[in-house]
Design a protein around this motif. Structure first.
Motif, PDB file in Angstrom:
ATOM      1  N   ALA A  51       0.857  -1.092   0.014  1.00 42.14           N
ATOM      2  CA  ALA A  51       0.037  -0.002   0.130  1.00 42.14           C
ATOM      3  C   ALA A  51       0.825   1.079  -0.128  1.00 42.14           C
ATOM      4  O   ALA A  51       0.528   2.221  -0.719  1.00 42.14           O
ATOM      5  N   LEU A  52       1.992   1.164   0.785  1.00 37.39           N
ATOM      6  CA  LEU A  52       2.799   2.483   0.849  1.00 37.39           C
ATOM      7  C   LEU A  52       3.560   2.666  -0.534  1.00 37.39           C
ATOM      8  O   LEU A  52       3.934   3.753  -0.787  1.00 37.39           O
ATOM      9  N   ALA A  53       3.921   1.384  -1.105  1.00 36.13           N
ATOM     10  CA  ALA A  53       4.465   1.674  -2.396  1.00 36.13           C
ATOM     11  C   ALA A  53       3.918   2.138  -3.433  1.00 36.13           C
ATOM     12  O   ALA A  53       4.274   3.273  -4.145  1.00 36.13           O
ATOM     13  N   ALA A  54       2.503   1.951  -3.574  1.00 34.03           N
ATOM     14  CA  ALA A  54       1.570   2.708  -4.389  1.00 34.03           C
ATOM     15  C   ALA A  54       1.754   4.133  -4.082  1.00 34.03           C
ATOM     16  O   ALA A  54       1.620   5.156  -5.150  1.00 34.03           O
ATOM     17  N   ALA A  55       1.460   4.727  -2.668  1.00 33.60           N
ATOM     18  CA  ALA A  55       1.384   6.071  -2.305  1.00 33.60           C
ATOM     19  C   ALA A  55       2.953   6.745  -2.810  1.00 33.60           C
ATOM     20  O   ALA A  55       2.677   7.744  -3.404  1.00 33.60           O
ATOM     21  N   THR A  56       3.892   6.068  -2.591  1.00 38.23           N
ATOM     22  CA  THR A  56       5.166   6.504  -2.839  1.00 38.23           C
ATOM     23  C   THR A  56       5.365   6.645  -4.331  1.00 38.23           C
ATOM     24  O   THR A  56       5.805   7.494  -4.930  1.00 38.23           O
ATOM     25  N   LEU A  57       4.717   5.842  -5.226  1.00 40.02           N
ATOM     26  CA  LEU A  57       4.984   5.883  -6.663  1.00 40.02           C
ATOM     27  C   LEU A  57       3.992   7.056  -7.262  1.00 40.02           C
ATOM     28  O   LEU A  57       4.489   7.906  -7.962  1.00 40.02           O
ATOM     29  N   GLY A  58       2.805   7.372  -6.555  1.00 45.49           N
ATOM     30  CA  GLY A  58       2.011   8.507  -6.933  1.00 45.49           C
ATOM     31  C   GLY A  58       2.663   9.772  -6.779  1.00 45.49           C
ATOM     32  O   GLY A  58       2.623  10.596  -7.577  1.00 45.49           O
ATOM     33  N   VAL A  59       3.395   9.748  -5.649  1.00 47.74           N
ATOM     34  CA  VAL A  59       4.120  11.086  -5.300  1.00 47.74           C
ATOM     35  C   VAL A  59       5.279  11.135  -6.242  1.00 47.74           C
ATOM     36  O   VAL A  59       5.426  12.201  -6.666  1.00 47.74           O
ATOM     37  N   GLY A  60       6.019  10.265  -6.327  1.00 48.07           N
ATOM     38  CA  GLY A  60       7.291  10.091  -7.100  1.00 48.07           C
ATOM     39  C   GLY A  60       6.894  10.560  -8.605  1.00 48.07           C
ATOM     40  O   GLY A  60       7.589  11.283  -9.270  1.00 48.07           O
ATOM     41  N   ARG A  61       5.744  10.197  -9.148  1.00 49.35           N
ATOM     42  CA  ARG A  61       5.325  10.530 -10.379  1.00 49.35           C
ATOM     43  C   ARG A  61       5.025  11.935 -10.629  1.00 49.35           C
ATOM     44  O   ARG A  61       5.358  12.453 -11.544  1.00 49.35           O
ATOM     45  N   ARG A  62       4.482  12.389  -9.592  1.00 44.22           N
ATOM     46  CA  ARG A  62       3.806  13.631  -9.495  1.00 44.22           C
ATOM     47  C   ARG A  62       5.167  14.641  -9.605  1.00 44.22           C
ATOM     48  O   ARG A  62       5.122  15.659 -10.327  1.00 44.22           O
ATOM     49  N   MET A  63       6.174  14.224  -8.660  1.00 42.98           N
ATOM     50  CA  MET A  63       7.430  15.124  -8.658  1.00 42.98           C
ATOM     51  C   MET A  63       7.974  15.027 -10.162  1.00 42.98           C
ATOM     52  O   MET A  63       8.509  16.031 -10.426  1.00 42.98           O
ATOM     53  N   ALA A  64       7.979  13.881 -10.555  1.00 43.77           N
ATOM     54  CA  ALA A  64       8.900  13.752 -11.936  1.00 43.77           C
ATOM     55  C   ALA A  64       8.207  14.864 -12.903  1.00 43.77           C
ATOM     56  O   ALA A  64       8.925  15.316 -13.528  1.00 43.77           O
ATOM     57  N   GLU A  65       6.859  14.551 -12.802  1.00 40.04           N
ATOM     58  CA  GLU A  65       6.001  15.490 -13.824  1.00 40.04           C
ATOM     59  C   GLU A  65       6.326  16.845 -13.616  1.00 40.04           C
ATOM     60  O   GLU A  65       6.578  17.551 -14.675  1.00 40.04           O
ATOM     61  N   THR A  66       6.228  17.292 -12.535  1.00 44.21           N
ATOM     62  CA  THR A  66       6.408  18.559 -12.029  1.00 44.21           C
ATOM     63  C   THR A  66       7.515  19.151 -12.486  1.00 44.21           C
ATOM     64  O   THR A  66       7.824  20.256 -12.872  1.00 44.21           O
ATOM     65  N   ALA A  67       8.823  18.572 -12.127  1.00 39.97           N
ATOM     66  CA  ALA A  67      10.006  18.759 -12.324  1.00 39.97           C
ATOM     67  C   ALA A  67      10.455  18.520 -13.969  1.00 39.97           C
ATOM     68  O   ALA A  67      11.530  19.042 -14.388  1.00 39.97           O
ATOM     69  N   GLY A  68       9.416  18.226 -14.704  1.00 38.57           N
ATOM     70  CA  GLY A  68      10.056  17.879 -16.037  1.00 38.57           C
ATOM     71  C   GLY A  68      11.172  16.907 -16.403  1.00 38.57           C
ATOM     72  O   GLY A  68      11.747  17.427 -17.397  1.00 38.57           O
ATOM     73  N   VAL A  69      11.365  16.031 -15.480  1.00 36.90           N
ATOM     74  CA  VAL A  69      12.709  15.249 -15.953  1.00 36.90           C
ATOM     75  C   VAL A  69      12.383  13.588 -16.339  1.00 36.90           C
ATOM     76  O   VAL A  69      13.207  12.783 -16.286  1.00 36.90           O
ATOM     77  N   GLY A  70      11.014  13.586 -17.091  1.00 33.82           N
ATOM     78  CA  GLY A  70      10.850  12.315 -17.620  1.00 33.82           C
ATOM     79  C   GLY A  70       9.956  11.380 -16.842  1.00 33.82           C
ATOM     80  O   GLY A  70       9.781  11.688 -15.654  1.00 33.82           O
ATOM     81  N   ALA A  71       9.890  10.027 -17.385  1.00 37.74           N
ATOM     82  CA  ALA A  71       9.117   9.117 -16.683  1.00 37.74           C
ATOM     83  C   ALA A  71       9.926   8.548 -15.304  1.00 37.74           C
ATOM     84  O   ALA A  71      11.191   8.493 -15.381  1.00 37.74           O
ATOM     85  N   LEU A  72       9.289   8.444 -14.140  1.00 40.64           N
ATOM     86  CA  LEU A  72       9.730   7.911 -12.884  1.00 40.64           C
ATOM     87  C   LEU A  72      10.200   6.347 -13.102  1.00 40.64           C
ATOM     88  O   LEU A  72       9.473   5.523 -13.713  1.00 40.64           O
ATOM     89  N   ARG A  73      11.423   6.257 -12.872  1.00 41.32           N
ATOM     90  CA  ARG A  73      11.983   4.781 -12.768  1.00 41.32           C
ATOM     91  C   ARG A  73      12.062   4.154 -11.506  1.00 41.32           C
ATOM     92  O   ARG A  73      11.787   3.162 -11.214  1.00 41.32           O
TER      93      ARG A  73
END
Length: 129
Positions: A51-73
């Protein structure tokens, strides 16, 4: 006697990563919406980690999109006595790895793409059957 899972099974793939990378102690494979698929754990509660991994992924993807650094790996958390790493496995799954303070991050970076590929193939074959 402990039975060793076959190397092409999901549990076998997780166990293989633990054996190949010094410091990897536990791992959890989950869906992107936080449901447990399989775990190679001794001390963590795998459903909570999923459950926490899903939340972490969501926040990480949002950060990557906002920063414009490509798809989160992956997302790496360096903690007081170890590491937690969440890696995207295709579009539908997540691999969460717990490592101790001696985790060999360079080895993890080298080995994780092959592990992700193996997991992706194994998940795809499970869906096909």
């Amino acid at each position: 006697m402990t039975e060793i899972p076959p190397p092409d099974s999901l549990t076998g793939i997780l166990a293989s990563l633990r054996e190949r990378v010094m410091g990897v102690s536990e791992s959890v494979l989950s869906t992107v919406d936080g449901l447990l698929v399989v775990a190679d754990t001794d001390t963590v509660h795998p459903e909570s980690v999923a459950a926490l991994a899903a939340a972490t992924l969501g926040v990480g993807r949002r950060m990557a999109e906002t920063a414009g650094v490509g798809a989160l790996r992956e997302v790496v958390a360096r903690c007081g006595s170890g590491h937690v790493i969440v890696v995207a496995v295709g579009d539908r799954a997540l691999l969460t790895v717990k490592g101790d303070d001696g985790l060999d991050l360079a080895a993890f970076q080298r080995e994780s793409p092959a592990t992700v590929e193996q997991l992706t193939k194994a998940l795809a074959s499970d869906v096909a059957h």
